[in-house]
Design an enzyme around this catalytic site. Structure first.
Site, PDB file in Angstrom:
ATOM      1  N   GLY A 401      -0.563 -57.509  20.351  1.00  0.00           N
ATOM      2  CA  GLY A 401      -1.252 -56.684  21.336  1.00  0.00           C
ATOM      3  C   GLY A 401      -0.956 -55.228  21.088  1.00  0.00           C
ATOM      4  O   GLY A 401      -0.081 -54.878  20.279  1.00  0.00           O
ATOM      5  N   GLU A 530       9.086 -56.870  15.405  1.00  0.00           N
ATOM      6  CA  GLU A 530       8.619 -56.016  14.307  1.00  0.00           C
ATOM      7  C   GLU A 530       9.605 -56.069  13.147  1.00  0.00           C
ATOM      8  O   GLU A 530       9.988 -55.041  12.577  1.00  0.00           O
ATOM      9  CB  GLU A 530       8.442 -54.572  14.791  1.00  0.00           C
ATOM     10  CG  GLU A 530       7.312 -54.376  15.775  1.00  0.00           C
ATOM     11  CD  GLU A 530       5.944 -54.472  15.122  1.00  0.00           C
ATOM     12  OE1 GLU A 530       5.873 -54.482  13.880  1.00  0.00           O
ATOM     13  OE2 GLU A 530       4.944 -54.562  15.855  1.00  0.00           O
TER      14      GLU A 530
END
Length: 606
Positions: A401, A530
Site C-alpha cells: 500500500g 522493507e
C-alpha cells in the site's frame, strides 16, 4: 518512507528531534527520595559517623589542652605531657579526617553507581511511546550528569555536617561554660547568617534543577548534531548547527551563572559570621579580661571554640547548597524512575503453551490504533481503522500500500511496541496482550525498515537475539545473506567492528546484517519491513533466495513497496489510509482491487 514516519511521532525523536514534555520544566525531589540511595550504604555511613564523632572529640579536646598550656605558662609551671598530648590529638584528628574522606568518596561513587543502575534499568524498559516523546540526549544527560551530581551530597558536606554538628554542639557547651555573655553575642551574629542561608536555599534548589535541565538540552543538541553530521555537512548547515548548539550552551551557561550567583551569596555568609563574631569576641572579651571577669587563657580557649563553632557552620551551609543541587538532579532521575515500565499494566494471563495449532499464526480482529500524544495536545488521527485479516501458519503474507497506509504500524503492534486502541491481535488464537512480552517476542524475528547496526563487532550484532550462537553459525548466516565479503575484507573476521550505527558498512550491508541477525535467532515468525529496499538487483535476488531457504515452514509477514519482491507471496493484504481494501493473491488483486492494479501498473507488473 514508511507509514510510521508519515503517521506517528517521528522516530528521529531518539536522535534529538522529539518533542519536549511539560514535566521537563524542572522536576524537584524531596530529601525523603534521596534517603534510599544513602541507606543502601548505611554500614559504611555508620563507620563514617563514628569517625566523625571521634574526630569531633579529638578536636574539642584541643582547646582544653591549650587552656592548660597557657595557664601553666602563666604560672611558670612545667608543660610535661601536655605538648605531646596536644600534638597527638592533632595527628589523630588528621588521620581520622583522611580516612573519613576516603570512605565518603567511595560511598559517593557507590551512590552514583546505584542511581545509574536503577535509571538505566528503567530507561531500557520504558514503553516505546516514551522514546517517541523524549530526546535521547536529555535521557543520556540524566544518566551521566544528573547521577554524578548525587555524589556531592556525601563528598561536599552532608556527613561532614553531621560530624560538624557534634563539634558545633561541643564548642557551644564549652563557650557556655567559659562565658555565657560572649556566647550570647556570638549566637546573635550566627542566627542572622542562618536565616540568610535558609532564605536562599530554596532558590538554589530551583536554579539547580533548571541548570540540570539546560545541560540535558545541550547534550541533546550535541547528540543530534553528531549523529546527523554527514547530513548536516552535505546540506551546508554546519554553521547553523554550531549556532544552535551554541544557543543551548549559552542557556546552560546562563543557568550555571545563576546558580553561582545565588551560591556566591551563601559562601561569604560563614566567613562574615566568623569575622564579625571574632571582632565582637576580641573587643568584648578583651574588656572582660581587663575587668577580671575571665582569664586570658579562657579568652584564648573561647576564641578557639569560636572557630570550631563557625567552621562546621560553613560546612552546613555548603551541605545545604550541595544537597539542594543534588535534589534538583534527583528530581530529573526520579521523574524517569517513576514512569511505569513497559509491562506495568500487563495482565500476562496466558502462556505460549496455550497457542493453538489450528488457529491462524497471527490474526487482526477489528484493530484500530492512534499514536499517543502528550497531555493537552489534540488527539492524533487513527493510523489503523478496524483492520481485520488472518496470517496463515507457515505461509508468506505481504502488506502493501502507499506510504502512511499503516503497514509498519501493523508490525509494531504485533511486536507490542504499542497496544491497539481497539480490537485485538492474536497469535495462535491467544491475544498478544495476555502474553508476557519477552515470550511473545521470542516467537518473532523483526527487521525494521531502517534496522540499525549496533556499535561493536559483527559477532555482537549477530548474537543480539541469539547470544549462544556458535561462530560457525554466525559465518553461515552471513554467507546466506551475501555478507561473506565483509568477513573477508577484515583479518578480524567476526571481531571486525561495524562502527557507530554501522557507519563502516554500506546501507545495503547494514540491512543484510539485520536480516542475518533475525535469521540466526530462527524464530517461527519473521516480520520484514522493507527488508530489501536498500539492495541492488543482484543482492536482492540473493537475499530473496536466502529468505526463501529459511522461510520454509515459517510464517512470514513482509512489507514491500516494490511489488516484484512479493508477487509470489501466498497472500497479499492491501492497506490504504489505515483500512484493508483487499486480500488475495497477486492475480486476484490485479483483477479486483483498483489501488493494487494501479500500483502494479506503475511498476510494470501488469
Amino acid at each position: 518512507m514508511s507509514d510510521v514516519t508519515a503517521s506517528a511521532p517521528p522516530p528521529p525523536a531518539r536522535r534529538g528531534f522529539g518533542r519536549r514534555r511539560a514535566s521537563d520544566e524542572g522536576p524537584r525531589a524531596s530529601f525523603r527520595q534521596l534517603l534510599p540511595y544513602l541507606l543502601e550504604h548505611r554500614r559504611v555511613l555508620v563507620w563514617v559517623i563514628v569517625l566523625s564523632v571521634l574526630g569531633a572529640a579529638a578536636s574539642l579536646a584541643q582547646p582544653l589542652l591549650v587552656n592548660q598550656v597557657i595557664t601553666r605558662v602563666q604560672h611558670a609551671s612545667p608543660l610535661g605531657w601536655l605538648v605531646w598530648a596536644l600534638v597527638g590529638l592533632v595527628v589523630v584528628a588528621g588521620l581520622l579526617s583522611g580516612y573519613q574522606h576516603y570512605l565518603l568518596q567511595r560511598t559517593g561513587e557507590g551512590v552514583v553507581l546505584s542511581s545509574r543502575r536503577r535509571l538505566v534499568a528503567r530507561l531500557l524498559n520504558l514503553p516505546i511511546a516514551e522514546f517517541d516523546q523524549r530526546r535521547t540526549g536529555d535521557l543520556v544527560s540524566r544518566v551521566g550528569a544528573d547521577t554524578t551530581a548525587l555524589r556531592a551530597v556525601l563528598t561536599q558536606g552532608l556527613i561532614d555536617a553531621i560530624g560538624g554538628a557534634l563539634t558545633f554542639v561541643g564548642a557551644l557547651v564549652g563557650m557556655l561554660i567559659i562565658d555565657p555573655v560572649l556566647l550570647g553575642l556570638t549566637v546573635l551574629v550566627i542566627a542572622v547568617s542562618v536565616v540568610v542561608v535558609v532564605l536562599l536555599s530554596g532558590r538554589i534548589r530551583n536554579a539547580s534543577a533548571q541548570a540540570q535541565k539546560k545541560v540535558g538540552d545541550l547534550t541533546a543538541a550535541v547528540e543530534r548534531a553528531i549523529t546527523s553530521v554527514r547530513t548536516i555537512r552535505a546540506a551546508g548547515a554546519t554553521a547553523r548547527e554550531v549556532a544552535a548548539v551554541d544557543e543551548d550552551s549559552r542557556g546552560a551557561w546562563q543557568m550555571g551563572i545563576q546558580v553561582a550567583r545565588i551560591s556566591a551569596m551563601v559562601v561569604p555568609v560563614a566567613g562574615i559570621a566568623l569575622q564579625v563574631s571574632f571582632l565582637v569576641v576580641l573587643g568584648i572579651g578583651g574588656y572582660r579580661v581587663a575587668s577580671g571577669a575571665i582569664s586570658v587563657a579562657s579568652l584564648v580557649t573561647f576564641i578557639i571554640f569560636l572557630f570550631m563553632l563557625v567552621m562546621p557552620l560553613g560546612n552546613a551551609f555548603g551541605a545545604i547548597t550541595s544537597v539542594n543541587s543534588a535534589l534538583g538532579a534527583l528530581g530529573r532521575i526520579e521523574e524517569i524512575i517513576a514512569l511505569p515500565g513497559e509491562d506495568a499494566r500487563d495482565a500476562q494471563t496466558a502462556s505460549l503453551a496455550q497457542l493453538r495449532a489450528d488457529a491462524p499464526a497471527i490474526a487482526f480482529d477489528r484493530v484500530s490504533f492512534a499514536y499517543p500524544v502528550l497531555p493537552g495536545e489534540a488527539e492524533s488521527a487513527p493510523v489503523l481503522r478496524e483492520v481485520s485479516f488472518d496470517v496463515p501458519r507457515g505461509k508468506r503474507t505481504a502488506l502493501v500500500g502507499p506510504s502512511g497506509a499503516g503497514k509498519s504500524t501493523s508490525l509494531a503492534l504485533i511486536e507490542r511496541f504499542y497496544d491497539p486502541t481497539a480490537g485485538a491481535i492474536r497469535i495462535g488464537g491467544v491475544d498478544v496482550a495476555d502474553l508476557p512480552r519477552d515470550e511473545l517476542r521470542a516467537q518473532l524475528g523483526y527487521v525494521e525498515q531502517d534496522a540499525p547496526a549496533l556499535a561493536g563487532s559483527l559477532r555482537d550484532n549477530l548474537r543480539l537475539a541469539a547470544p549462544d550462537a556458535s561462530d560457525d553459525a554466525c559465518r553461515d548466516v552471513l554467507e546466506a545473506v551475501n555478507l561473506g565479503e565483509v568477513l573477508a575484507r577484515s583479518p578480524l573476521g567476526l571481531d571486525a567492528p561495524v562502527g557507530e550505527e554501522g557507519v563502516m558498512l554500506s546501507g545495503g550491508e547494514r540491512q543484510r546484517l539485520a536480516i542475518a541477525r533475525a535469521l540466526l535467532a530462527a524464530p517461527p515468525i519473521l516480520l520484514l519491513d522493507e527488508s530489501t529496499s536498500s539492495l541492488d538487483g543482484r543482492n536482492e535476488q540473493l537475499m530473496r533466495e536466502a529468505i526463501d531457504a529459511v522461510a520454509e515452514h515459517r510464517t512470514m509477514i513482509v512489507i514491500a513497496h516494490r511489488l516484484s519482491t512479493v508477487v509470489d507471496s501466498d497472500q497479499i493484504v492491501v492497506l490504504d489510509h489505515g483500512e484493508v481494501v483487499g486480500v488475495g493473491t497477486h492475480s486476484e488483486l490485479v483483477a479486483s482491487v483498483p489501488l493494487y492494479r494501479e500500483l502494479a501498473k506503475h511498476q510494470l507488473l501488469v
